[in-house]
Scaffold this motif. Sequence first.
Motif, mmCIF file in Angstrom:
data_model
loop_
_atom_site.group_PDB
_atom_site.id
_atom_site.type_symbol
_atom_site.label_atom_id
_atom_site.label_comp_id
_atom_site.label_asym_id
_atom_site.label_seq_id
_atom_site.Cartn_x
_atom_site.Cartn_y
_atom_site.Cartn_z
ATOM 1 N N THR A 1 0.840 -1.186 0.000
ATOM 2 C CA THR A 1 0.000 0.000 0.000
ATOM 3 C C THR A 1 0.879 1.241 0.000
ATOM 4 O OG1 THR A 1 -1.710 -1.155 1.234
ATOM 5 C CG2 THR A 1 -1.807 1.234 1.236
ATOM 6 N N LEU A 2 0.561 2.179 -0.882
ATOM 7 C CA LEU A 2 1.227 3.484 -0.910
ATOM 8 C C LEU A 2 0.370 4.425 -0.078
ATOM 9 C CD1 LEU A 2 3.239 5.613 -2.056
ATOM 10 C CD2 LEU A 2 1.637 5.885 -3.955
ATOM 11 N N ILE A 3 0.947 4.984 0.963
ATOM 12 C CA ILE A 3 0.225 5.915 1.831
ATOM 13 C C ILE A 3 0.826 7.302 1.654
ATOM 14 C CG2 ILE A 3 -0.411 6.502 4.203
ATOM 15 C CD1 ILE A 3 -0.166 3.498 4.836
ATOM 16 N N VAL A 4 -0.034 8.280 1.362
ATOM 17 C CA VAL A 4 0.390 9.669 1.200
ATOM 18 C C VAL A 4 0.064 10.412 2.483
ATOM 19 C CG1 VAL A 4 0.133 11.766 -0.168
ATOM 20 C CG2 VAL A 4 -0.083 9.523 -1.271
ATOM 21 N N TRP A 5 1.073 11.100 3.028
ATOM 22 C CA TRP A 5 0.928 11.785 4.313
ATOM 23 C C TRP A 5 0.909 13.292 4.136
ATOM 24 C CZ3 TRP A 5 0.689 9.575 9.225
ATOM 25 C CH2 TRP A 5 0.815 8.189 9.256
ATOM 26 N N ALA A 15 -4.471 6.627 0.236
ATOM 27 C CA ALA A 15 -3.803 5.324 0.195
ATOM 28 C C ALA A 15 -4.158 4.630 -1.108
ATOM 29 C CB ALA A 15 -4.221 4.475 1.384
ATOM 30 N N VAL A 16 -3.160 3.990 -1.701
ATOM 31 C CA VAL A 16 -3.357 3.201 -2.914
ATOM 32 C C VAL A 16 -2.969 1.776 -2.577
ATOM 33 C CG1 VAL A 16 -2.707 2.880 -5.326
ATOM 34 C CG2 VAL A 16 -2.789 5.186 -4.375
ATOM 35 N N ARG A 17 -3.911 0.859 -2.671
ATOM 36 C CA ARG A 17 -3.625 -0.552 -2.404
ATOM 37 C C ARG A 17 -2.844 -1.122 -3.582
ATOM 38 N NH1 ARG A 17 -4.833 -1.350 2.384
ATOM 39 N NH2 ARG A 17 -6.853 -0.888 3.270
ATOM 40 N N PHE A 18 -1.882 -1.944 -3.259
ATOM 41 C CA PHE A 18 -1.023 -2.519 -4.278
ATOM 42 C C PHE A 18 -0.602 -3.904 -3.820
ATOM 43 C CE2 PHE A 18 2.847 -2.971 -6.809
ATOM 44 C CZ PHE A 18 2.383 -2.539 -8.034
ATOM 45 N N PRO A 19 -0.489 -4.858 -4.738
ATOM 46 C CA PRO A 19 -0.066 -6.208 -4.340
ATOM 47 C C PRO A 19 1.319 -6.195 -3.707
ATOM 48 C CG PRO A 19 -0.728 -6.137 -6.649
ATOM 49 C CD PRO A 19 -0.739 -4.734 -6.148
ATOM 50 N N SER A 20 1.646 -7.234 -3.007
ATOM 51 C CA SER A 20 2.965 -7.308 -2.362
ATOM 52 C C SER A 20 4.068 -7.251 -3.410
ATOM 53 C CB SER A 20 3.075 -8.591 -1.547
ATOM 54 O OG SER A 20 2.995 -9.702 -2.418
ATOM 55 N N GLY A 21 5.233 -6.880 -2.975
ATOM 56 C CA GLY A 21 6.372 -6.801 -3.873
ATOM 57 C C GLY A 21 6.706 -5.397 -4.332
ATOM 58 N N ARG A 33 0.667 12.263 -9.548
ATOM 59 C CA ARG A 33 0.635 10.833 -9.879
ATOM 60 C C ARG A 33 1.903 10.156 -9.392
ATOM 61 N NH1 ARG A 33 0.510 10.880 -15.780
ATOM 62 N NH2 ARG A 33 1.632 12.802 -15.409
ATOM 63 N N ALA A 34 1.854 8.841 -9.348
ATOM 64 C CA ALA A 34 3.013 8.064 -8.926
ATOM 65 C C ALA A 34 3.146 6.834 -9.808
ATOM 66 C CB ALA A 34 2.893 7.643 -7.467
ATOM 67 N N GLU A 48 -4.234 11.455 -5.187
ATOM 68 C CA GLU A 48 -5.503 11.747 -4.525
ATOM 69 C C GLU A 48 -6.596 11.661 -5.578
ATOM 70 O OE1 GLU A 48 -5.684 14.958 -1.614
ATOM 71 O OE2 GLU A 48 -3.514 15.134 -1.840
ATOM 72 N N PRO A 49 -7.523 10.788 -5.474
ATOM 73 C CA PRO A 49 -8.033 10.110 -4.284
ATOM 74 C C PRO A 49 -7.386 8.765 -3.973
ATOM 75 C CG PRO A 49 -9.505 9.688 -6.102
ATOM 76 C CD PRO A 49 -8.406 10.574 -6.627
ATOM 77 N N GLY A 50 -6.281 8.421 -4.598
ATOM 78 C CA GLY A 50 -5.621 7.158 -4.304
ATOM 79 C C GLY A 50 -6.171 6.012 -5.131
#
Length: 135
Positions: A1-5, A15-21, A33-34, A48-50
Motif C-alpha cells: 500500500t502506498l500511503i500519502v501523508w 492510500a493506494v492498495r497494491f499487491p505485495s512486492g 501521480r506516482a 488523490e483520491p488514491g
Amino acid sequence: TLIVWNLDEARPVAAVRFPSGLYCVQLSPDGQRALLLARETLVLCEIEPGRELRALRRRGWASVEQACFSPDGLSALASYTDGALVLWDLRSGSATTEFFTTGPATAIDWQESRIALGDANGVVSLWELHNRSQN
C-alpha cells in the motif's frame, strides 16, 4: 500500500492498495501521480483520491528494475532486468519505443531529451532520447 501523508498535520490523506512486492515509487513532476514498481509491473496511480489509473506490463520474463517520469509527465521510461529500456505513453498505456542497453539500469533520470542510466557496476551512461545514441 502506498500511503500519502500530510506532513504538516502528521496524518495520512490517501492510500493506494497494491499487491505485495512493491519496491520503488516515483512521483510525477507535478506531484499528482506516482509510478509504483513491483516485479514485472509498472502501475500508474493518481495520488488523490488514491486510485490506480493503469498497469503497464511488458511481454516476457524480465522484471522492472527502475523507472522515471518524463519531464512533462506524459511518458515514463522503464529499465528491465534483461537490459531493455521501454518508453511508455502514459495516456494510452502503450509501449512506444523499446531498445536495449548492455545491462539493466539500477538508477535512471530523465531531463529534457537526455536520460542518465547507472548500473550495478558503477557505470553511468548518458543517452540522447530523440535518436537513442549513447554518449
